[in-house]
Motif scaffolding. Structure first.
Motif, PDB file in Angstrom:
ATOM      1  N   LEU A 292       0.869  -1.180   0.000  1.00  0.00           N
ATOM      2  CA  LEU A 292       0.000   0.000   0.000  1.00  0.00           C
ATOM      3  C   LEU A 292       0.902   1.225   0.000  1.00  0.00           C
ATOM      4  O   LEU A 292       1.615   1.484   0.973  1.00  0.00           O
ATOM      5  CB  LEU A 292      -0.898  -0.012   1.246  1.00  0.00           C
ATOM      6  N   ASN A 293       0.886   1.951  -1.118  1.00  0.00           N
ATOM      7  CA  ASN A 293       1.784   3.111  -1.208  1.00  0.00           C
ATOM      8  C   ASN A 293       1.039   4.428  -1.416  1.00  0.00           C
ATOM      9  O   ASN A 293       1.672   5.475  -1.519  1.00  0.00           O
ATOM     10  CB  ASN A 293       2.824   2.906  -2.310  1.00  0.00           C
ATOM     11  N   GLN A 294      -0.311   4.370  -1.472  1.00  0.00           N
ATOM     12  CA  GLN A 294      -1.110   5.594  -1.575  1.00  0.00           C
ATOM     13  C   GLN A 294      -2.318   5.465  -0.642  1.00  0.00           C
ATOM     14  O   GLN A 294      -3.022   4.454  -0.678  1.00  0.00           O
ATOM     15  CB  GLN A 294      -1.589   5.820  -3.013  1.00  0.00           C
TER      16      GLN A 294
ATOM     17  N   GLY B 109      -6.495   9.231  10.206  1.00  0.00           N
ATOM     18  CA  GLY B 109      -6.463   8.347  11.363  1.00  0.00           C
ATOM     19  C   GLY B 109      -5.337   7.337  11.303  1.00  0.00           C
ATOM     20  O   GLY B 109      -4.566   7.272  10.336  1.00  0.00           O
ATOM     21  N   ILE B 110      -5.261   6.555  12.356  1.00  0.00           N
ATOM     22  CA  ILE B 110      -4.260   5.491  12.461  1.00  0.00           C
ATOM     23  C   ILE B 110      -4.973   4.166  12.182  1.00  0.00           C
ATOM     24  O   ILE B 110      -5.886   3.778  12.910  1.00  0.00           O
ATOM     25  CB  ILE B 110      -3.610   5.458  13.855  1.00  0.00           C
TER      26      ILE B 110
ATOM     27  N   GLY C 141      -0.704   7.806   6.961  1.00  0.00           N
ATOM     28  CA  GLY C 141      -0.092   8.244   5.712  1.00  0.00           C
ATOM     29  C   GLY C 141       1.418   8.317   5.790  1.00  0.00           C
ATOM     30  O   GLY C 141       2.120   8.070   4.799  1.00  0.00           O
ATOM     31  N   SER C 142       1.948   8.626   6.984  1.00  0.00           N
ATOM     32  CA  SER C 142       3.397   8.725   7.128  1.00  0.00           C
ATOM     33  C   SER C 142       4.067   7.360   7.275  1.00  0.00           C
ATOM     34  O   SER C 142       5.295   7.272   7.256  1.00  0.00           O
ATOM     35  CB  SER C 142       3.743   9.578   8.356  1.00  0.00           C
ATOM     36  N   GLY C 143       3.260   6.292   7.436  1.00  0.00           N
ATOM     37  CA  GLY C 143       3.833   4.955   7.602  1.00  0.00           C
ATOM     38  C   GLY C 143       3.887   4.157   6.313  1.00  0.00           C
ATOM     39  O   GLY C 143       4.097   2.935   6.353  1.00  0.00           O
ATOM     40  N   LEU C 144       3.732   4.841   5.179  1.00  0.00           N
ATOM     41  CA  LEU C 144       3.780   4.153   3.891  1.00  0.00           C
ATOM     42  C   LEU C 144       5.200   4.162   3.327  1.00  0.00           C
ATOM     43  O   LEU C 144       6.005   5.025   3.687  1.00  0.00           O
ATOM     44  CB  LEU C 144       2.818   4.831   2.907  1.00  0.00           C
ATOM     45  N   PRO C 145       5.494   3.233   2.447  1.00  0.00           N
ATOM     46  CA  PRO C 145       4.641   2.129   1.991  1.00  0.00           C
ATOM     47  C   PRO C 145       4.538   1.020   3.035  1.00  0.00           C
ATOM     48  O   PRO C 145       5.457   0.781   3.800  1.00  0.00           O
ATOM     49  CB  PRO C 145       5.324   1.630   0.725  1.00  0.00           C
ATOM     50  N   LEU C 146       3.361   0.370   3.025  1.00  0.00           N
ATOM     51  CA  LEU C 146       3.103  -0.764   3.903  1.00  0.00           C
ATOM     52  C   LEU C 146       3.209  -2.035   3.075  1.00  0.00           C
ATOM     53  O   LEU C 146       2.463  -2.217   2.111  1.00  0.00           O
ATOM     54  CB  LEU C 146       1.713  -0.644   4.515  1.00  0.00           C
TER      55      LEU C 146
ATOM     56  N   GLY D  10       5.754  -1.713   8.025  1.00  0.00           N
ATOM     57  CA  GLY D  10       5.352  -0.333   7.809  1.00  0.00           C
ATOM     58  C   GLY D  10       6.552   0.546   7.499  1.00  0.00           C
ATOM     59  O   GLY D  10       7.636   0.351   8.050  1.00  0.00           O
ATOM     60  N   GLY D  11       6.356   1.510   6.610  1.00  0.00           N
ATOM     61  CA  GLY D  11       7.450   2.409   6.238  1.00  0.00           C
ATOM     62  C   GLY D  11       8.607   1.674   5.600  1.00  0.00           C
ATOM     63  O   GLY D  11       9.778   1.967   5.886  1.00  0.00           O
ATOM     64  N   ALA D  12       8.303   0.711   4.760  1.00  0.00           N
ATOM     65  CA  ALA D  12       9.354  -0.094   4.115  1.00  0.00           C
ATOM     66  C   ALA D  12      10.283   0.811   3.309  1.00  0.00           C
ATOM     67  O   ALA D  12       9.839   1.662   2.540  1.00  0.00           O
ATOM     68  CB  ALA D  12       8.721  -1.141   3.207  1.00  0.00           C
ATOM     69  N   SER D  13      11.557   0.605   3.516  1.00  0.00           N
ATOM     70  CA  SER D  13      12.538   1.449   2.822  1.00  0.00           C
ATOM     71  C   SER D  13      12.745   1.020   1.380  1.00  0.00           C
ATOM     72  O   SER D  13      13.142   1.827   0.535  1.00  0.00           O
ATOM     73  CB  SER D  13      13.878   1.406   3.573  1.00  0.00           C
ATOM     74  N   GLU D  14      12.475  -0.223   1.095  1.00  0.00           N
ATOM     75  CA  GLU D  14      12.662  -0.722  -0.273  1.00  0.00           C
ATOM     76  C   GLU D  14      11.605  -1.793  -0.556  1.00  0.00           C
ATOM     77  O   GLU D  14      11.339  -2.652   0.294  1.00  0.00           O
ATOM     78  CB  GLU D  14      14.065  -1.322  -0.439  1.00  0.00           C
ATOM     79  N   LEU D  15      10.992  -1.717  -1.733  1.00  0.00           N
ATOM     80  CA  LEU D  15       9.958  -2.661  -2.122  1.00  0.00           C
ATOM     81  C   LEU D  15      10.506  -3.669  -3.121  1.00  0.00           C
ATOM     82  O   LEU D  15      11.367  -3.326  -3.944  1.00  0.00           O
ATOM     83  CB  LEU D  15       8.763  -1.932  -2.752  1.00  0.00           C
ATOM     84  N   PRO D  16      10.028  -4.918  -3.076  1.00  0.00           N
ATOM     85  CA  PRO D  16      10.410  -5.883  -4.108  1.00  0.00           C
ATOM     86  C   PRO D  16      10.021  -5.355  -5.488  1.00  0.00           C
ATOM     87  O   PRO D  16       8.977  -4.712  -5.652  1.00  0.00           O
ATOM     88  CB  PRO D  16       9.596  -7.140  -3.745  1.00  0.00           C
ATOM     89  N   SER D  17      10.849  -5.629  -6.463  1.00  0.00           N
ATOM     90  CA  SER D  17      10.633  -5.053  -7.795  1.00  0.00           C
ATOM     91  C   SER D  17       9.336  -5.511  -8.437  1.00  0.00           C
ATOM     92  O   SER D  17       8.771  -4.810  -9.276  1.00  0.00           O
ATOM     93  CB  SER D  17      11.814  -5.411  -8.715  1.00  0.00           C
ATOM     94  N   ALA D  18       8.825  -6.692  -8.048  1.00  0.00           N
ATOM     95  CA  ALA D  18       7.601  -7.227  -8.666  1.00  0.00           C
ATOM     96  C   ALA D  18       6.373  -7.053  -7.769  1.00  0.00           C
ATOM     97  O   ALA D  18       5.334  -7.657  -8.032  1.00  0.00           O
ATOM     98  CB  ALA D  18       7.787  -8.707  -9.006  1.00  0.00           C
ATOM     99  N   ALA D  19       6.461  -6.233  -6.733  1.00  0.00           N
ATOM    100  CA  ALA D  19       5.339  -6.074  -5.811  1.00  0.00           C
ATOM    101  C   ALA D  19       4.155  -5.411  -6.509  1.00  0.00           C
ATOM    102  O   ALA D  19       4.317  -4.522  -7.351  1.00  0.00           O
ATOM    103  CB  ALA D  19       5.765  -5.246  -4.603  1.00  0.00           C
TER     104      ALA D  19
END
Length: 256
Positions: free
Chosen positions: A63-65, A70-71, A85-90, A127-136
Motif C-alpha cells: 500500500l503506497n497511496q 487516522g491510524i 499516511g506517514s507509515g507508507l509504503p506498507l 510499515g514504512g518499508a525502505s525498499e519494495l520488491p521489484s515485482a510487488a
C-alpha cells in the motif's frame, strides 16, 4: 558409435526437460475484498470484491497511496502494524495466507466479518518499508469527501510494478462508518486437457456405407464394373483341340 548414441539420447532428454519445465512464470491472483459499515456495528453494509492478476508469480503487496485520516491497522498471523499516511509504503506478503487492513474506529470483529476464517499469512507486515520488491503489486486506497447525505466512497485500485492498472473495486461508507480491506491469494483452477477420442477411426459420412464408394451419398448402390473376359482359351480347351487335330490327320492318312 555407442558414445554418439548416448550423446543424442542425453540431448533429447534435455530438450524434453526444457519443453516440460519451461514456459511463463505462474501468475499470482489476488482477491481484494472491500467492505464498509456503520460505526459500532461489525456487520458490513456494503461489500465488493475484485480479483487481480499480477502476472508475476509474486505475492508481495504494498500500500503506497492512502487518503484516509487516522491510524489504521494491518494484521497477519505474524503480527499487527499500526500505520497512517506517514507509515507508507506498507508491505505485506500473501504467499501462505491472507491479511487485512482496517480503518481507525472499525469494530474488532469487522475484519472477521469481511475476510472470514481462512488462515492468515505468516509474514509480519512492514510499515514504512525502505525498499519494495521489484515485482510487488501496488495498492492505492482513497476515501472521498462526504456527499450530500454524508456518505463517502471508499475505493481501492491495484497496479503492477510498471504502473499499469490491473483492477480494483469500491464501496459506499456511511459518514461516520468504517472500512476493511481483505487481501488473500485467490485459488486457481487448472484447465483440463481435452479427452482423446478412444476410437480415432474416421466415422463414414451418412449414406456412404463406409465401403470406399460402394454406394452414392444418397444410399443408392453403384454397379461395380466387371472386367471383360480374356480371349485366351483355358488349358483344357487347348488340349481337346490338339487331340481333335491329331485325329483328323490320322483319318486323312488312312484315306490316302
Amino acid at each position: 558409435m555407442a558414445r554418439t548414441g548416448w550423446r543424442v539420447a542425453a540431448a533429447g532428454l534435455a530438450c524434453g526437460a526444457v519443453l516440460l519445465g519451461g514456459g511463463p512464470a505462474r501468475a499470482s491472483l489476488i482477491t481484494l475484498t472491500l467492505a464498509a459499515g456503520l460505526a459500532g456495528n461489525a456487520t458490513p453494509t456494503a461489500t465488493n470484491t475484485a480479483t487481480v492478476d499480477t502476472g508475476t508469480g509474486n505475492w508481495d503487496v504494498a500500500l503506497n497511496q492512502l487518503t484516509a485520516d487516522g491510524i489504521h491497522t494491518a494484521k497477519t498471523a505474524g503480527g499487527t502494524v499500526f500505520f497512517g499516511g506517514s507509515g507508507l509504503p506498507l508491505l505485506i506478503n500473501l504467499s501462505d495466507g491472507r491479511a487485512y487492513l482496517a480503518s481507525a474506529g472499525s469494530p474488532d470483529d469487522a475484519p472477521k466479518a469481511v475476510a472470514g476464517n481462512a488462515p492468515l499469512a505468516s509474514a509480519t507486515p512492514v510499515g514504512g518499508a525502505s525498499e519494495l520488491p521489484s515485482a510487488a503489486t501496488l495498492l492505492g486506497l482513497t476515501v472521498s469527501d462526504p456527499g450530500s447525505n454524508g456518505d463517502k466512497v471508499v475505493s481501492v485500485g491495484a497496479t503492477d510494478a510498471a504502473g499499469r492498472s490491473i483492477g480494483g473495486t469500491l464501496v459506499t461508507m456511511p459518514g461516520d462508518g468504517w472500512w476493511v480491506l481483505g487481501l488473500s491469494p485467490a485459488a486457481t483452477t487448472p484447465t483440463p486437457n481435452p479427452t482423446p477420442d478412444p476410437d480415432p477411426t474416421p466415422t463414414p459420412e451418412p449414406g456412404t456405407g463406409g465401403n470406399g464408394g460402394g454406394e452414392t451419398p444418397g444410399g443408392t448402390p453403384v454397379p461395380v464394373p466387371v472386367p471383360p473376359a480374356h480371349a485366351t482359351p483355358e488349358p483344357s480347351t487347348m488340349a481337346l483341340a490338339a487331340l481333335g487335330m491329331g485325329a483328323a490327320g490320322l483319318w486323312r492318312r488312312r484315306r490316302s
